[in-house]
Design a protein around this motif. Structure first.
Motif, PDB file in Angstrom:
ATOM      1  N   HIS A 161       0.866  -1.181  -0.169  1.00 16.13           N
ATOM      2  CA  HIS A 161       0.020   0.074   0.188  1.00 16.13           C
ATOM      3  C   HIS A 161       1.114   1.168   0.052  1.00 16.13           C
ATOM      4  O   HIS A 161       2.093   1.131   0.596  1.00 16.13           O
ATOM      5  N   GLU A 163       0.764   4.689   1.995  1.00 17.71           N
ATOM      6  CA  GLU A 163       0.456   5.165   3.003  1.00 17.71           C
ATOM      7  C   GLU A 163      -0.976   5.865   2.834  1.00 17.71           C
ATOM      8  O   GLU A 163      -0.839   7.041   2.198  1.00 17.71           O
ATOM      9  N   HIS A 293       4.571   0.154   0.176  1.00 20.43           N
ATOM     10  CA  HIS A 293       5.266  -0.937   1.139  1.00 20.43           C
ATOM     11  C   HIS A 293       4.215  -1.913   1.746  1.00 20.43           C
ATOM     12  O   HIS A 293       2.987  -1.499   1.791  1.00 20.43           O
ATOM     13  N   ARG A 311       7.575   4.524  13.890  1.00 25.56           N
ATOM     14  CA  ARG A 311       7.285   4.979  12.567  1.00 25.56           C
ATOM     15  C   ARG A 311       6.889   6.466  12.823  1.00 25.56           C
ATOM     16  O   ARG A 311       6.426   7.109  13.529  1.00 25.56           O
TER      17      ARG A 311
HETATM   18 FE   LIG Z   1       2.231   1.344   6.101  1.00 24.52          FE
END
Ligand SMILES: [Fe+2]
Ligand SMILES: O=C(O)CCC(=O)C(=O)O
Length: 333
Positions: A161, A163, A293, A311
């Motif tokens: 996907h 993000e 990713h 993240r």
């Molecule tokens: Fe992601």
């Protein structure tokens, strides 16, 4: 001659592809550690406070020159894979891997500060209010009972996907710092770039993918905070070097031809997908305009030693998102 200013080394991934990589020397790691020390000295400080963010931004100008230079270069030219790997960042002693739902970092720790310092040097570190309350540093950890979830709390394979593909202001970069990999050392971050996939697509598929024949819905967590999805193209901009916006879990084609083109895109991406088994101290920065990713499956044990990433998201131009950021803060509503 390789200079201090120009120290990319190729990293050989599963497919032998060269990915932009900068590995800190131990001396540079100590230099970064000194900066994280300044950001973690006050254990009560809050990562999400404007003061801490301002300090981190200012201190990022003192990161090692090789790292600043790699970030600057990556920002202008993300390369065919659209990923930059930074290795040997300091982490310090780690507590057990958290396993609570919605886990985030409120107070500065060495890894959170190292991640923040590095990514704030590219642009603005941002978050979305509906996701984990808009915390700027979020933990990516497996959560008991959520094994099958198509999100970062799961441990099944996570589909490829972009993000927040549904969002008009999706992040420009997604950065994932590995604190610990899984017990079996099999969990891999996967990335796939449209620069690699494009030559594998037929002209017809490219044309269809650049028309508004696809809908990407927001995850339920965003509730009513985003308008109903409108049909969008998957390829945006110059068809010689387009951006890509797709989520293989959430993007639906609107007609049979669009479905065939999406299928063709999926096959092309499959052929160029890289898998990174990240080690402790490895940071992968993915250009979210050019690469998708995802993640391979792994088996969590919930014993405090599970896979743990932190993240951040980065936006390059704060003016574009100003109407979504109350008080000119870092969180998009
Ligand atoms: Fe992601
Ligand atoms: O677990 C991973 O390697 C990636 C998870 C992911 O897609 C994310 O946190 O955005």
């Amino acid at each position: 001659m390789t200079t201090q200013l120009d120290r990319f080394t190729p990293l050989h991934t599963d497919t032998g592809a060269d990915v932009l990589t900068v590995t800190l020397t131990d001396e540079e790691k100590r230099d970064v550690r000194r900066l994280t020390g300044a950001l973690t000295a006050d254990k009560h400080a809050l990562i999400d406070s404007p003061d801490w963010v301002d300090r981190a931004r200012a201190l990022s100008c003192r990161l090692p020159l090789s790292l600043r230079s790699a970030l600057r270069r990556f920002r202008r030219e993300p390369g065919p894979e659209a990923v930059l790997l930074v290795r040997n960042l300091p982490l310090g002693p780690l507590p057990p891997t958290p396993s609570n739902p919605g886990s985030v970092e409120h107070h500065p720790s060495t890894p959170a500060a190292a991640l923040f310092l590095t990514t704030v040097h590219i642009g603005d570190v941002t978050a979305f209010r509906p996701e984990k309350g808009g915390a700027l540093v979020q933990n990516v950890v497996p959560v008991p009972g959520q094994e099958d979830f198509q999100g970062n709390a799961g441990s099944v394979a996570l589909k490829m996907h972009v993000e927040n593909a549904f969002h008009q202001h999706r992040p420009d970069y997604v950065a994932l710092l590995c604190l610990r990999n899984d017990h079996d050392d099999i969990a891999g971050l996967r990335t796939s770039s449209i620069r690699r996939a494009l030559p594998l697509l037929s002209g017809h598929a490219r044309a269809v993918l650049s028309q508004p024949r696809f809908v990407t819905n927001a995850p339920p967590s965003f509730g009513n905070s985003v308008p109903a999805a409108e049909p969008q193209p998957i390829l945006l901009g110059d068809l010689e070097d387009p951006d890509v916006v797709v989520d293989f879990h959430a993007t639906d084609p609107l007609d049979v031809e669009a479905a065939a083109a999406l299928d063709e895109l999926g096959h092309a991406f499959d052929q160029v997908t890289r898998t990174f088994i990240l080690r402790s101290g490895d940071l992968a920065i993915v250009d979210n305009r050019l690469a998708m990713h995802g993640r391979t499956a792994f088996r969590p044990r919930y014993d405090g030693q599970d896979r743990w990433l932190q993240r951040t998201f980065v936006h390059l131009d704060p003016r574009r998102t100003r109407s979504l950021r109350a008080g000119d803060g870092n969180v998009l509503s």
